[in-house]
Scaffold this active site. Structure first.
Site, PDB file in Angstrom:
ATOM      1  N   PHE A 193      32.597   9.148  94.948  1.00  0.00           N
ATOM      2  CA  PHE A 193      31.806  10.324  94.556  1.00  0.00           C
ATOM      3  C   PHE A 193      31.289  11.127  95.752  1.00  0.00           C
ATOM      4  O   PHE A 193      30.258  11.778  95.686  1.00  0.00           O
ATOM      5  CB  PHE A 193      30.622   9.920  93.647  1.00  0.00           C
ATOM      6  CG  PHE A 193      31.013   8.959  92.565  1.00  0.00           C
ATOM      7  CD1 PHE A 193      31.837   9.378  91.529  1.00  0.00           C
ATOM      8  CD2 PHE A 193      30.613   7.636  92.602  1.00  0.00           C
ATOM      9  CE1 PHE A 193      32.230   8.477  90.538  1.00  0.00           C
ATOM     10  CE2 PHE A 193      30.993   6.741  91.613  1.00  0.00           C
ATOM     11  CZ  PHE A 193      31.801   7.168  90.579  1.00  0.00           C
ATOM     12  N   SER A 194      32.012  11.059  96.896  1.00  0.00           N
ATOM     13  CA  SER A 194      31.592  11.861  98.050  1.00  0.00           C
ATOM     14  C   SER A 194      32.523  13.062  98.230  1.00  0.00           C
ATOM     15  O   SER A 194      32.543  13.685  99.277  1.00  0.00           O
ATOM     16  CB  SER A 194      31.535  11.003  99.317  1.00  0.00           C
ATOM     17  OG  SER A 194      32.810  10.474  99.620  1.00  0.00           O
ATOM     18  N   GLU A 280      43.575   8.347  98.333  1.00  0.00           N
ATOM     19  CA  GLU A 280      43.111   6.960  98.155  1.00  0.00           C
ATOM     20  C   GLU A 280      44.089   5.954  98.771  1.00  0.00           C
ATOM     21  O   GLU A 280      44.591   5.051  98.094  1.00  0.00           O
ATOM     22  CB  GLU A 280      42.939   6.653  96.652  1.00  0.00           C
ATOM     23  CG  GLU A 280      42.083   7.662  95.916  1.00  0.00           C
ATOM     24  CD  GLU A 280      40.608   7.289  95.837  1.00  0.00           C
ATOM     25  OE1 GLU A 280      40.195   6.377  96.569  1.00  0.00           O
ATOM     26  OE2 GLU A 280      39.898   7.930  95.059  1.00  0.00           O
ATOM     27  N   CYS A 378      23.005   3.977  99.496  1.00  0.00           N
ATOM     28  CA  CYS A 378      22.802   3.948 100.938  1.00  0.00           C
ATOM     29  C   CYS A 378      22.913   2.505 101.430  1.00  0.00           C
ATOM     30  O   CYS A 378      22.976   1.572 100.626  1.00  0.00           O
ATOM     31  CB  CYS A 378      21.458   4.558 101.304  1.00  0.00           C
ATOM     32  SG  CYS A 378      20.054   3.535 100.831  1.00  0.00           S
TER      33      CYS A 378
HETATM   34 ZN    ZN Z   1      19.221   4.045  98.733  1.00  0.00          ZN
END
Ligand code: ZN
Ligand code: ZN
Length: 402
Positions: A193-194, A280, A378
């Site tokens: 999803f980036s 990918e 993150c």
């Molecule tokens: Zn986070």
């Protein structure tokens, strides 16, 4: 949960590409901006003793600049110098370290240390240099430096090193691979999803637009750089088997393949193709030798990939492919857990008793899926139950207490 995690910035490239000079300039600019006591306490300036052997105890650039540095030969030597006050580490010659440098850098970043390091990505034989594939996988900021091709009369940007008698020289891609066209490798990486696929779609559409503006005849053997062939793994059927579709619905045509030989055969038949893309690439079987061969044949290549699997480990051949790239575009998503920091990791879920739970370390690596199985997080929010311990986490924790 720490809110300002550390990161790894890698200044890399071929021999004589100004890596040490860039590092020295960075250190000096910080040194001049803060007081000496703070610098001594919070900063470590380190070099591997084999990184420019002539200047002992100094990081030095080939254009004659230098700065004092502690010499460390192994990761174990380096960790001895880290204290609870260490906030920044400048490390020259990361490519010369032992295997332990990888878990040590990971553990340092986890206690919010910022690392700026220099390394040579490829040996003079064109192979990944020691543990550079693993180091490039955990890198957050890529700063490639180009040398100047030493071939007489060339002077193009150099991304490869060769050995001439007893010394090393930089070479541009064209002189290194001895090709008619200039080979080139762009790698777009980041968590799920980036918007990596969107980059490939945009690049391909740009090539096609150029072709519309400058149409050319397809003569046999004639390579027109604007005709593209985009390959995808045949098992990736998320949206459409013969299309690459980004999460926001943009698409281009693609060729589904199962093996390297299918790509080579396609390009042998379609000689007009001058631009090759892979979506990918972590899903492909043995893509590293394929990419090497396409570079040797002079193709510009554009790749999207996940560099890490859901466990946070190098995904298949991708770490080795990173060492071949002359451009790495690092994409970020938003952390869906803390919603505060940019996401660089892919988190996989399983549904256990009707509840979304992080997938276990020992679950299969490949599971093609979307938002029902994955999210982007993150570094601090990434969670993999049963992942084995990093011994440096404990060593550094003890230092924080003492
Ligand atoms: Zn986070
Ligand atoms: Zn050249």
């Amino acid at each position: 949960m720490p809110l300002n995690p550390g990161w790894i910035e890698l200044i890399y490239g071929c021999v004589k590409s100004g890596k040490s000079r860039a590092l020295i300039d960075k250190i000096n600019s910080i040194k001049n901006a803060i007081d000496e006591e703070k610098f001594e306490k919070e900063f470590l300036v380190v070099k591997h003793p084999l990184d420019d052997k002539e200047t002992q105890g100094k990081i030095s650039s080939f254009d004659g600049k230098n700065i004092d540095a502690i010499e460390c030969e192994t990761a174990k030597d380096l960790v001895e110098h880290v204290t609870k006050h260490t906030k920044f580490i400048f490390l020259s010659g990361v490519h010369l370290f032992d295997r332990d440098i990888v878990p040590l850098l990971k553990a340092l970043v986890d206690i919010n240390v910022i690392i700026v390091t220099t390394g040579i990505n490829l040996t003079a034989k064109g192979e990944p240099y020691n543990y550079m594939p693993q180091i490039m996988t955990i890198t957050d900021v890529y700063d490639i430096r180009a040398g100047e091709c030493f071939t007489s009369g060339c002077g193009e940007n150099a991304y490869r090193s060769i050995k001439v008698n007893d010394h090393f020289e930089p070479r541009c891609m064209k002189c290194y691979y001895k090709t008619e066209k200039t080979p080139d490798l762009v790698v777009v990486t980041g968590p799920m999803f980036s918007q990596k696929t969107l980059e490939l779609i945009a690049k391909t559409k740009e090539k096609e637009r150029k072709l519309e503006l400058n149409p050319v005849k397809n003569e046999d053997g004639f390579m027109n750089k604007d005709i593209s062939a985009i390959f995808k793994w045949s098992e990736d059927k998320r949206y459409d088997l013969e299309k690459i579709v980004s999460h926001d619905g943009n698409s281009i045509n693609a060729i589904p393949i199962e093996s390297n030989s299918q790509v080579i055969n396609y390009l042998k038949i379609n000689k007009q193709v001058g631009f090759v893309g892979f979506d990918e690439i972590q899903f492909f079987k043995d893509p590293y030798p394929l990419i090497k061969e396409l570079l040797e044949r002079g193709y510009p290549i554009y790749i999207t990939c996940l560099k890490e699997d859901f466990r946070g480990e190098g995904f298949g051949d991708v770490p080795k492919i990173l060492t071949l790239a002359n451009i790495i575009i690092s994409k970020e998503a938003y952390c869906t857990r803390c919603q505060k920091q940019p996401a660089t990791k892919t988190q996989r879920f399983i549904i256990k008793n009707g509840i979304k739970t992080p997938a276990n370390y020992n679950d299969p690596v490949i599971l093609v899926g979307g938002k029902e199985s994955y999210t982007s997080v993150c570094r601090s929010c990434h969670w993999v139950p049963e992942k084995s311990e990093n011994k440096y986490d404990n060593i550094l924790k003890l230092k924080q207490i003492n």
